[in-house]
Design a protein around this motif. Structure first.
Motif, PDB file in Angstrom:
ATOM      1  N   GLY A 733       0.796  -1.231   0.000  1.00  0.00           N
ATOM      2  CA  GLY A 733       0.000   0.000   0.000  1.00  0.00           C
ATOM      3  C   GLY A 733       0.821   1.270   0.000  1.00  0.00           C
ATOM      4  N   GLU A 734       2.144   1.154   0.064  1.00  0.00           N
ATOM      5  CA  GLU A 734       2.965   2.371   0.074  1.00  0.00           C
ATOM      6  C   GLU A 734       3.321   2.778  -1.347  1.00  0.00           C
ATOM      7  N   ARG A 735       3.063   4.034  -1.657  1.00  0.00           N
ATOM      8  CA  ARG A 735       3.359   4.545  -2.996  1.00  0.00           C
ATOM      9  C   ARG A 735       4.839   4.928  -3.062  1.00  0.00           C
ATOM     10  N   GLN A 736       5.526   4.487  -4.114  1.00  0.00           N
ATOM     11  CA  GLN A 736       6.948   4.817  -4.264  1.00  0.00           C
ATOM     12  C   GLN A 736       7.071   6.252  -4.793  1.00  0.00           C
ATOM     13  N   GLY A 737       6.802   7.216  -3.931  1.00  0.00           N
ATOM     14  CA  GLY A 737       6.834   8.614  -4.353  1.00  0.00           C
ATOM     15  C   GLY A 737       7.963   9.368  -3.697  1.00  0.00           C
ATOM     16  N   GLU A 738       7.611  10.575  -3.199  1.00  0.00           N
ATOM     17  CA  GLU A 738       8.621  11.452  -2.608  1.00  0.00           C
ATOM     18  C   GLU A 738       9.163  10.930  -1.289  1.00  0.00           C
ATOM     19  N   THR A 739       8.343  10.199  -0.555  1.00  0.00           N
ATOM     20  CA  THR A 739       8.740   9.805   0.804  1.00  0.00           C
ATOM     21  C   THR A 739       8.809   8.284   0.938  1.00  0.00           C
ATOM     22  N   LEU A 816      14.490  -1.428  14.089  1.00  0.00           N
ATOM     23  CA  LEU A 816      13.229  -2.092  14.448  1.00  0.00           C
ATOM     24  C   LEU A 816      12.299  -2.264  13.251  1.00  0.00           C
ATOM     25  N   GLU A 817      12.018  -1.176  12.514  1.00  0.00           N
ATOM     26  CA  GLU A 817      11.075  -1.246  11.388  1.00  0.00           C
ATOM     27  C   GLU A 817      11.552  -2.224  10.315  1.00  0.00           C
ATOM     28  N   GLU A 818      12.842  -2.142   9.976  1.00  0.00           N
ATOM     29  CA  GLU A 818      13.369  -3.026   8.920  1.00  0.00           C
ATOM     30  C   GLU A 818      13.335  -4.492   9.343  1.00  0.00           C
ATOM     31  N   SER A 819      13.542  -4.743  10.646  1.00  0.00           N
ATOM     32  CA  SER A 819      13.485  -6.129  11.153  1.00  0.00           C
ATOM     33  C   SER A 819      12.060  -6.675  11.065  1.00  0.00           C
ATOM     34  N   LEU A 820      11.077  -5.840  11.398  1.00  0.00           N
ATOM     35  CA  LEU A 820       9.675  -6.271  11.324  1.00  0.00           C
ATOM     36  C   LEU A 820       9.214  -6.445   9.880  1.00  0.00           C
ATOM     37  N   LEU A 821       9.861  -5.684   8.984  1.00  0.00           N
ATOM     38  CA  LEU A 821       9.481  -5.746   7.564  1.00  0.00           C
ATOM     39  C   LEU A 821       9.848  -7.090   6.940  1.00  0.00           C
ATOM     40  N   VAL A 822      10.955  -7.698   7.396  1.00  0.00           N
ATOM     41  CA  VAL A 822      11.359  -8.996   6.833  1.00  0.00           C
ATOM     42  C   VAL A 822      10.798 -10.175   7.636  1.00  0.00           C
ATOM     43  N   ASP A 844       6.908  -1.135  28.698  1.00  0.00           N
ATOM     44  CA  ASP A 844       7.429  -0.638  27.417  1.00  0.00           C
ATOM     45  C   ASP A 844       6.316  -0.278  26.432  1.00  0.00           C
ATOM     46  N   VAL A 845       5.375   0.517  26.906  1.00  0.00           N
ATOM     47  CA  VAL A 845       4.201   0.860  26.088  1.00  0.00           C
ATOM     48  C   VAL A 845       4.618   1.576  24.803  1.00  0.00           C
ATOM     49  N   GLU A 846       5.560   2.509  24.913  1.00  0.00           N
ATOM     50  CA  GLU A 846       5.959   3.309  23.742  1.00  0.00           C
ATOM     51  C   GLU A 846       6.557   2.430  22.639  1.00  0.00           C
ATOM     52  N   LEU A 847       7.500   1.552  23.009  1.00  0.00           N
ATOM     53  CA  LEU A 847       8.151   0.660  22.036  1.00  0.00           C
ATOM     54  C   LEU A 847       7.128  -0.280  21.402  1.00  0.00           C
ATOM     55  N   LEU A 848       6.251  -0.859  22.225  1.00  0.00           N
ATOM     56  CA  LEU A 848       5.279  -1.837  21.724  1.00  0.00           C
ATOM     57  C   LEU A 848       4.249  -1.185  20.811  1.00  0.00           C
ATOM     58  N   CYS A 849       3.831   0.031  21.137  1.00  0.00           N
ATOM     59  CA  CYS A 849       2.872   0.737  20.276  1.00  0.00           C
ATOM     60  C   CYS A 849       3.499   1.076  18.926  1.00  0.00           C
ATOM     61  N   ARG A 850       4.765   1.466  18.977  1.00  0.00           N
ATOM     62  CA  ARG A 850       5.470   1.770  17.713  1.00  0.00           C
ATOM     63  C   ARG A 850       5.528   0.537  16.817  1.00  0.00           C
ATOM     64  N   ALA A 851       5.895  -0.617  17.398  1.00  0.00           N
ATOM     65  CA  ALA A 851       5.978  -1.866  16.635  1.00  0.00           C
ATOM     66  C   ALA A 851       4.594  -2.317  16.166  1.00  0.00           C
ATOM     67  N   LEU A 852       3.593  -2.164  17.051  1.00  0.00           N
ATOM     68  CA  LEU A 852       2.223  -2.588  16.736  1.00  0.00           C
ATOM     69  C   LEU A 852       1.670  -1.799  15.551  1.00  0.00           C
ATOM     70  N   LEU A 853       1.820  -0.485  15.588  1.00  0.00           N
ATOM     71  CA  LEU A 853       1.299   0.359  14.504  1.00  0.00           C
ATOM     72  C   LEU A 853       1.990   0.054  13.180  1.00  0.00           C
ATOM     73  N   PHE A 854       3.297  -0.234  13.246  1.00  0.00           N
ATOM     74  CA  PHE A 854       4.031  -0.554  12.020  1.00  0.00           C
ATOM     75  C   PHE A 854       3.550  -1.887  11.441  1.00  0.00           C
ATOM     76  N   LEU A 855       3.335  -2.883  12.311  1.00  0.00           N
ATOM     77  CA  LEU A 855       2.849  -4.189  11.843  1.00  0.00           C
ATOM     78  C   LEU A 855       1.447  -4.061  11.244  1.00  0.00           C
ATOM     79  N   LYS A 857       0.257  -1.460   9.818  1.00  0.00           N
ATOM     80  CA  LYS A 857       0.385  -0.729   8.547  1.00  0.00           C
ATOM     81  C   LYS A 857       0.820  -1.661   7.412  1.00  0.00           C
ATOM     82  N   ILE A 858       1.832  -2.510   7.685  1.00  0.00           N
ATOM     83  CA  ILE A 858       2.386  -3.327   6.584  1.00  0.00           C
ATOM     84  C   ILE A 858       1.576  -4.592   6.312  1.00  0.00           C
ATOM     85  N   HIS A 859       0.821  -5.087   7.338  1.00  0.00           N
ATOM     86  CA  HIS A 859       0.030  -6.319   7.141  1.00  0.00           C
ATOM     87  C   HIS A 859      -1.467  -6.041   7.271  1.00  0.00           C
ATOM     88  N   PHE A 860      -1.891  -4.821   6.924  1.00  0.00           N
ATOM     89  CA  PHE A 860      -3.280  -4.406   7.144  1.00  0.00           C
ATOM     90  C   PHE A 860      -4.282  -5.364   6.481  1.00  0.00           C
TER      91      PHE A 860
END
Length: 939
Positions: A733-739, A816-822, A844-855, A857-860
């Protein structure tokens, strides 16, 4: 199994002879709270911090293998961001000298680095044409910005607004809005590469340097970002006209704007140019930290310094000018001038002085000292750092050189090296000087001026050295006095090679005049003193048909090998000078050769990249080895063995076995061509010199080197490199654009993902075992002891779910993000269930929320279509919202508490301050009254 030959490993011991590499920029850094004294410079893969007052190296920030390509100190002066050739960025703590953070995102060399004014974010530009913004505090990447089509040359944060300016070799200057991560303006007013830029006058003016002698100046006007929705339409159109309606003139070189008028955040108009004296391109353009002074230089040795007037100074000048105009109008009995007086660009940005350095400037840095002096540090092309002071209070400010760091290295490439017979002293000679180094301390103990040196040797006894030069001279130096004793015109062309005779009574030289000359040492009476001194006496000559490139004696002094320009090596008898053998087979001239200690083998290295091993009895070629990816520049046997080292233009040094014809090991460290090397008489040390201006010392360790293991390690390294170079995973779902995502796939991120997978598998196994154990206990009707997993026992008998959290917390924040991506999706459901469990516990609410939201996003798609996960997601929604709001409440409470304490302390300090002042005032009053009473008493 047959006997395997044992080799000993050579390892890098030291890097010396280098003041600074010219690859990256020099920067002032704060050490012990002092600015303007210490400078950080790149030094191959390391960063050296020099004390300019003492001329000493005070700190070495050690790198890995890649060369440093960029430096940027943090605003607080406590950290230094270093960009490398492979795209990595490491942040060093200047107090401890340790690397605290590593960012991996770029695929090519980092070319630009900049901190924001608080030091919380770091932006980097690279040769891969991409810009990445990093969060230094969270140690992670924020986002990647794409848009440029060539190498990024400069990146700048704007303090007032959340904006970023970048320029590149594609002639464009781009403006990025960091809230929305998109490019909203492109400045197209340049006809060639934009090499540098700087912000002045409280970020209301931009200066750009290009490939000509013009510094273009642009005025920046910040336009209201968001229109008021209640504002009438007529007012809106008046306030900001659409880009299509706006007139474009050459002077108001305005920009490629976005289609929506409300997205116009900044207006940029060209106000003129400042002409540089240099006619070449701008290499570096920069300001001091206050923005009061601007400096730039081209490819020459001149730094041009300009002063920038502040708003108050501009106002004063305008008033002065207005007074003059009024006075003139009165004298001519004219009416009061209606037109407003304006300052020209040259009056606002005034030339202060030009600083002439001793060689070509590669980079500079400015700092304004509290005393009002402008300090300038220049990094020169010839391995020199110069510090200049500019006294601004003088009528005509002139830059004065206050220090120069030169002792640590040569001004040009070292072309010859030699070891003394006791393994203690190292000789290095370049185009301008000969230096003698102490091997153990790596300090330069003698420097002697010479002509362009090509070859050298220590005279037996190690009290004198002989240098062969490009002009054909032989120069004899005395080390005790550091003086030139004798200089002889030995050859009509360059002296390419020199070799000491095994009986140590003389030596032989080969030159470009097609001659081999034999010399003997003799003692002659010195006119200036009673004692005799050493001299060189020419005894014989061997005339040949081609230029001589290299000469070597056999250990028994019976044979002399001569390498010629016709790609052959001729072997002669020393006593009669009769021809014995011709070794032919190389396609290009033989540049180097050596004969082993027992005289049975001769190895030759050529410009055709091959090394050939020959027998000296019949001149037969035993083996031809493809040694380097470029010319083989130097070859030498290790004493008392059939092992030899070769140095190549491919920046590598390799060790070979001449009996088994095997490559033993590669010594990697140099970043450019290796010109020469020398092996100590005991074979324990190797010293090498390169085009990167560095000298490197390698030690022979006691560690045995097994070839099979070496090959295996090499294959593993190649595999890891190939894995990291594979296609980057695509986010659904990510567009290969400017960002895009800031990180990149590396072997570390793959290993981190594997560790998470292993932890989840262990968790699954343990859960299954627990179920089985419970069933057994139920059937038996009694408690049966449960076997604890050894891994969990090692962690202190923790639960399997706690072990997964431990592994997860150990993943670096930047990876973290790249590890979850593979991470395969089959592990995600278990991970989500565990996240729900952890968040409920509030760890570790902050770390877990960051990982949760990323997962999510990529496996929606897969998560939402999986019925099994509906309840898990519902539970996560409730727990995350409650826990995050709790965390925010705690944070808000703590912030309010800290602000209250701050106000309390400030109020207390103010009271104390005023109390002290009152006491002092009262004391003065008492003293004055006492004095007055004494005076009255006297009267």
């Amino acid at each position: 199994m047959g006997l395997t030959r044992q080799y000993l490993r050579y390892e890098p011991a030291a890097l010396f002879g280098l003041v600074a590499s010219a690859r990256a920029a020099v920067a002032f850094v704060a050490l012990r709270g002092e600015w303007g004294r210490y400078v950080a410079v790149p030094a191959c893969e390391h960063v050296f911090v020099w004390d300019t007052r003492k001329g000493e190296k005070v700190l070495i920030l050690k790198g890995l293998k890649q060369e440093v390509s960029c430096l940027c100190p943090s605003p607080d002066g406590l950290h230094l961001a270093v960009g490398y050739e492979d795209g990595a960025i490491r942040v060093f703590n200047l107090l401890s000298g340790e690397s605290t953070i590593t960012f991996n995102g770029h695929r090519a060399a980092v070319t630009a680095l900049q901190y924001d004014h608080l030091g919380g974010r770091l932006v980097s530009g690279s040769k891969d044409t991409e810009v990445i913004v990093w969060d230094v505090i969270n140690e992670s990447g924020l986002y990647r910005l794409r848009g440029h089509k060539d190498v990024i040359t400069q990146v700048l944060f704007l303090k007032e607004k959340n904006l970023l300016v970048t320029c590149a070799k594609d002639t464009l200057v781009k403006w990025w809005h960091l809230d929305t991560q998109h490019c909203f303006k492109t400045l197209v007013g340049h006809r060639a590469e934009v090499w540098g830029m700087a912000l002045l006058s409280k970020e209301k003016r931009l200066i750009t340097g290009s490939a000509d002698s013009e510094l273009r100046v642009w005025d920046l006007t910040y336009i209201q970002e968001v229109q008021d929705p209640d504002e009438p339409e007529s007012k809106k159109s008046k306030g900001s006209s659409s880009p299509g309606a706006e007139e474009k003139t050459e002077e108001d070189e305005t920009l490629e704007l976005d289609e929506h008028p409300e997205e116009r955040i900044i207006k940029c108009s060209k106000v003129g140019s400042i002409m540089r004296e240099g006619r070449d391109r701008v290499v570096t353009l920069g300001t001091d930290r206050m923005g009061k002074f601007l400096a730039c230089h081209g490819t020459a040795a001149v730094l041009e310094v300009f002063s920038v007037l502040s708003e108050e100074e501009v106002q004063k000048k305008l008033e002065k000018k207005m007074k003059k105009v009024r006075k003139k109008a009165k004298q001519n009995s004219e009416e009061e001038p209606e037109r407003s007086v304006e300052l020209s660009l040259q009056e606002e940005i005034q030339r202060v002085t030009n600083v002439k350095a001793s060689s070509k400037i590669k980079s500079f840095d400015l700092i304004l000292s509290p005393k009002g002096e402008l300090k300038m540090v220049l990094l020169l092309q010839n391995n020199v750092i110069e510090l200049y002071n500019l006294d601004l209070s003088a009528q005509v400010p002139q830059a004065v050189r206050v220090s120069r760091i030169t002792i640590g290295g040569h001004r040009s490439d070292v072309r010859t090296l030699a070891f003394s017979s006791d393994n203690i002293a190292i000789l290095s000679a370049a185009a301008e000087s000969v230096k003698i180094w102490n091997r153990s301390t790596l300090q330069c103990i003698r420097t002697m001026e010479c002509e362009y040196a090509l070859c050298s040797l220590f005279v037996p006894g190690d009290r004198q050295v002989i240098i062969g030069t490009k002009t054909g001279k032989l120069q004899l130096y005395d080390l005790a006095s550091g003086s030139l004793i004798e200089s002889l015109d030995a050859h009509d062309g360059a002296v390419w090679s020199i070799a000491l005779s095994p009986d140590q009574h003389g030596f032989v030289t080969g030159g470009a005049d097609k001659c081999v000359k034999f010399w003997e040492f003799e003692l002659v009476k010195d006119e200036s003193s009673v004692q005799k001194r050493l001299a060189m006496k020419h005894v014989r000559i061997l005339q040949l048909d081609e230029d001589v490139l290299c000469v070597r004696y056999s250990p028994n002094q019976k044979l002399l090998a001569v390498s010629l320009l016709d790609c052959t090596v001729k072997v002669f008898y020393v006593d009669t000078l009769k021809f014995f053998l011709s070794l032919y087979g190389h396609k290009l001239p033989v540049l180097c050769m050596d004969i082993c200690y027992d005289g049975t083998l001769i190895a030759t290295g050529s410009a055709d990249r091959n090394v050939k091993i020959w027998g000296l009895d019949f001149g037969d070629c035993h083996r031809s080895l493809f040694a380097h990816d470029d010319s083989v520049m130097y070859l030498q046997f290790v004493p008392k063995s059939h092992l030899f080292f070769t140095a190549g233009k491919d920046s590598k040094i390799k060790q070979w076995d001449a009996d088994k014809f095997e490559h033993i090991q590669t010594l990697e460290g140099h970043h450019q061509e290796v010109w020469c090397l020398a092996i100590s008489p005991n074979g324990d040390y190797v010293v090498s010199a390169s085009h990167d201006k560095s000298l490197r010392l390698w030690d022979r360790t006691r560690e045995p080197l097994i070839l099979e293991e070496e090959r295996e390690m090499q294959r593993e390294a190649e595999y890891e490199e190939s894995v990291a170079k594979e296609e980057q995973p695509v986010v659904a779902g990510e567009r290969q654009g400017e960002t895009g995502l800031a990180g990149k796939k590396t072997i570390e991120t793959i290993k981190a993902a594997e560790r998470i997978m292993e932890a989840i598998e262990l968790y699954r196994e343990e859960m299954a075992k627990h179920k089985e154990h419970n069933a057994i206990c139920k059937a038996a009707g009694k408690e049966v002891p449960f076997p604890v997993n050894p891994i969990l026992r090692a962690y202190g008998n923790i639960t399997p779910s706690a072990y997964v959290l431990e592994v997860f917390k150990k993943v670096k924040s930047s990876e973290l993000e790249e590890s979850l991506l593979v991470l395969p999706f089959s592990y995600v459901p278990d991970l989500l269930r565990l996240f729900n469990e952890y968040i409920q516990l509030g760890s570790d609410v902050e770390l877990l929320c960051r990982a949760l939201l990323f997962l999510l996003k990529i496996h929606f798609g897969q998560i939402t279509s999986n019925q099994m996960l509906v309840t898990v997601i519902e539970n996560l929604k409730k727990t995350t919202i409650s826990r995050v709001s709790e965390a925010r409440d705690v944070l808000g409470f703590n912030m309010a508490g800290l602000q209250f304490l701050k106000r309390e302390i400030e109020a207390k300090d103010e009271v104390t301050f005023f109390a002290d002042a009152t006491e002092r005032f009262e004391e003065k009053k008492r003293k004055r009254k006492k004095k007055e009473k004494m005076v009255l008493a006297v009267l």
